[in-house]
Scaffold this motif. Structure first.
Motif, PDB file in Angstrom:
ATOM      1  N   GLN A  51       0.825  -1.205   0.000  1.00 59.58           N
ATOM      2  CA  GLN A  51       0.000   0.000   0.000  1.00 59.58           C
ATOM      3  C   GLN A  51       0.864   1.262   0.000  1.00 59.58           C
ATOM      4  N   SER A  93      11.645   3.235   7.121  1.00 56.18           N
ATOM      5  CA  SER A  93      11.779   1.781   7.054  1.00 56.18           C
ATOM      6  C   SER A  93      12.556   1.268   8.252  1.00 56.18           C
ATOM      7  N   ARG A 130      18.025  -1.249   2.782  1.00 55.09           N
ATOM      8  CA  ARG A 130      17.224  -2.169   1.963  1.00 55.09           C
ATOM      9  C   ARG A 130      16.101  -1.398   1.274  1.00 55.09           C
ATOM     10  N   LEU A 138       1.730   0.690   7.739  1.00 54.47           N
ATOM     11  CA  LEU A 138       2.363  -0.453   8.398  1.00 54.47           C
ATOM     12  C   LEU A 138       1.319  -1.515   8.705  1.00 54.47           C
TER      13      LEU A 138
HETATM   14  N1  LIG Z   1      -2.572  -3.944   0.648  1.00 57.04           N
HETATM   15  C1  LIG Z   1      -3.737  -3.303   0.482  1.00 57.04           C
HETATM   16  O1  LIG Z   1      -4.414  -3.430  -0.548  1.00 57.04           O
HETATM   17  C2  LIG Z   1      -4.245  -2.367   1.577  1.00 57.04           C
HETATM   18  C3  LIG Z   1      -5.425  -1.615   1.356  1.00 57.04           C
HETATM   19  C4  LIG Z   1      -5.861  -0.751   2.348  1.00 57.04           C
HETATM   20  C5  LIG Z   1      -5.175  -0.651   3.542  1.00 57.04           C
HETATM   21  N2  LIG Z   1      -4.048  -1.411   3.725  1.00 57.04           N
HETATM   22  C6  LIG Z   1      -3.360  -1.307   5.006  1.00 57.04           C
HETATM   23  O2  LIG Z   1      -2.084  -0.739   4.777  1.00 57.04           O
HETATM   24  C7  LIG Z   1      -1.153  -1.262   5.732  1.00 57.04           C
HETATM   25  C8  LIG Z   1       0.036  -1.821   4.967  1.00 57.04           C
HETATM   26  O3  LIG Z   1      -0.425  -2.894   4.162  1.00 57.04           O
HETATM   27  P1  LIG Z   1       0.569  -3.597   3.109  1.00 57.04           P
HETATM   28  O4  LIG Z   1      -0.255  -4.581   2.399  1.00 57.04           O
HETATM   29  O5  LIG Z   1       1.321  -2.566   2.352  1.00 57.04           O
HETATM   30  O6  LIG Z   1       1.564  -4.334   4.162  1.00 57.04           O
HETATM   31  P2  LIG Z   1       2.998  -4.979   3.925  1.00 57.04           P
HETATM   32  O7  LIG Z   1       3.391  -4.859   2.494  1.00 57.04           O
HETATM   33  O8  LIG Z   1       2.952  -6.335   4.560  1.00 57.04           O
HETATM   34  O9  LIG Z   1       3.941  -4.100   4.873  1.00 57.04           O
HETATM   35  C9  LIG Z   1       4.219  -2.740   4.641  1.00 57.04           C
HETATM   36  C10 LIG Z   1       5.592  -2.402   5.169  1.00 57.04           C
HETATM   37  O10 LIG Z   1       5.581  -2.410   6.594  1.00 57.04           O
HETATM   38  C11 LIG Z   1       6.868  -2.803   7.080  1.00 57.04           C
HETATM   39  N3  LIG Z   1       6.662  -3.931   7.989  1.00 57.04           N
HETATM   40  C12 LIG Z   1       6.328  -5.220   7.689  1.00 57.04           C
HETATM   41  N4  LIG Z   1       6.209  -5.963   8.807  1.00 57.04           N
HETATM   42  C13 LIG Z   1       6.462  -5.124   9.842  1.00 57.04           C
HETATM   43  C14 LIG Z   1       6.501  -5.288  11.258  1.00 57.04           C
HETATM   44  N5  LIG Z   1       6.226  -6.478  11.835  1.00 57.04           N
HETATM   45  N6  LIG Z   1       6.822  -4.214  12.029  1.00 57.04           N
HETATM   46  C15 LIG Z   1       7.089  -3.004  11.474  1.00 57.04           C
HETATM   47  N7  LIG Z   1       7.078  -2.797  10.106  1.00 57.04           N
HETATM   48  C16 LIG Z   1       6.752  -3.834   9.331  1.00 57.04           C
HETATM   49  C17 LIG Z   1       7.704  -3.221   5.882  1.00 57.04           C
HETATM   50  O11 LIG Z   1       8.596  -2.133   5.565  1.00 57.04           O
HETATM   51  P3  LIG Z   1      10.170  -2.164   5.963  1.00 57.04           P
HETATM   52  O12 LIG Z   1      10.624  -3.582   5.835  1.00 57.04           O
HETATM   53  O13 LIG Z   1      10.789  -1.243   4.936  1.00 57.04           O
HETATM   54  O14 LIG Z   1      10.218  -1.641   7.361  1.00 57.04           O
HETATM   55  C18 LIG Z   1       6.679  -3.387   4.764  1.00 57.04           C
HETATM   56  O15 LIG Z   1       7.198  -3.111   3.495  1.00 57.04           O
HETATM   57  C19 LIG Z   1      -1.888  -2.354   6.519  1.00 57.04           C
HETATM   58  O16 LIG Z   1      -2.280  -1.877   7.782  1.00 57.04           O
HETATM   59  C20 LIG Z   1      -3.096  -2.657   5.648  1.00 57.04           C
HETATM   60  O17 LIG Z   1      -4.218  -3.077   6.404  1.00 57.04           O
HETATM   61  C21 LIG Z   1      -3.559  -2.247   2.783  1.00 57.04           C
END
Ligand SMILES: NC(=O)c1ccc[n+]([C@@H]2O[C@H](COP(=O)([O-])OP(=O)(O)OC[C@H]3O[C@@H](n4cnc5c(N)ncnc54)[C@H](OP(=O)(O)O)[C@@H]3O)[C@@H](O)[C@H]2O)c1
Length: 219
Positions: A15, A34, A39, A73
């Motif tokens: 996202q 990050s 990275r 996040l």
């Molecule tokens: N994906 C969708 O379509 C969508 C839609 C609406 C809302 N959202 C919301 O947006 C947020 C992010 O979703 P996403 O799908 O983008 O998630 P993601 O790709 O799993 O994670 C986003 C970033 O967060 C960091 N991260 C991962 N695990 C972590 C941990 N345990 N502690 C701290 N940082 C961590 C990582 O960045 P670094 O490794 O660089 O730190 C990762 O690139 C979520 O809350 C989700 O509910 C997502």
């Protein structure tokens, strides 16, 4: 007028990436926060385009140097991240919360119970009191955000703890091509927005598509 600086915590993720790219394209100085800035820098280089407005740094430094902090996040990492960096938020800064507490149980998406009522109220409870909090970008799927060559052609819902917080989130939405902000009022509306995310996931699955999103008529 120069655009404000935006931190996208989690900007390397699904996202966060589309948000960082679209806001950089709109002229914002965009800093990806990050856990591993080196990275993250390598990841941004792989995006391959001329995104010299996007830099990468630690969560703490991204927060400290930005007026707007987007939380992209995983929901369960938000409280600890805010606690760790509480002292770094600038006066008059504003958090724009993107998180949705979705879990998948036996393949089905559901919202987890959040004691404060919603993810954004959880953020409000854990953020420093001088920092504004708004919710936005919760109902736009990552797949659509990431397709930066195409306008989003939909609406996005905003709620916030003050008119100023909502105005900040609306400013970001209005800066993105094809996106219209719908102000739905106070933070107590955040859970309804998060339910719409769940609905969009369900629509995507049922109709075997990837970018279901919303448009309000009558406005
Ligand atoms: N994906 C969708 O379509 C969508 C839609 C609406 C809302 N959202 C919301 O947006 C947020 C992010 O979703 P996403 O799908 O983008 O998630 P993601 O790709 O799993 O994670 C986003 C970033 O967060 C960091 N991260 C991962 N695990 C972590 C941990 N345990 N502690 C701290 N940082 C961590 C990582 O960045 P670094 O490794 O660089 O730190 C990762 O690139 C979520 O809350 C989700 O509910 C997502």
């Amino acid at each position: 007028m120069a655009r404000r600086t935006i931190a996208v915590l989690g900007g390397t993720g699904r996202q966060g990436r589309g948000l960082a790219l679209r806001l950089a394209n709109a002229g914002y100085r965009t800093v990806i926060g990050s856990r591993d800035p080196d990275r993250a820098a390598a990841t941004v280089r792989e995006w391959g385009a001329n995104y010299d407005r996007i830099t990468t740094t630690s969560h703490g430094d991204a927060i400290a140097t930005s007026e707007i902090i987007i939380l992209a996040l995983p929901f369960d990492s938000v409280a600890s991240t805010l606690a760790q960096h509480a002292a770094r938020f600038a006066p008059a800064s504003c958090i724009v919360d993107v998180t949705v507490p979705v879990v998948f149980v036996s393949g089905n998406a559901a919202l987890t119970d959040v004691p404060e009522g919603s993810a954004t109220e959880h953020v409000r409870a854990h953020a420093p009191s001088h920092v504004g909090v708004a919710a936005a970008f919760k109902t736009i799927p990552a797949h659509a955000l990431d397709d930066v060559a195409h306008p989003l052609d939909c609406d996005e819902f905003v709620c916030g703890d003050s008119p100023q917080s909502r105005a900040t989130a609306i400013e970001l939405i209005d800066a993105i091509a094809g996106l219209r902000a719908i102000d739905v009022g106070p933070l107590s509306r955040a859970r309804s927005i998060e339910h719409l995310t769940l609905l969009a996931i369900g629509i995507n699955r049922r109709h075997k598509i990837r970018d279901a999103r919303f448009r309000i008529v009558g406005m």
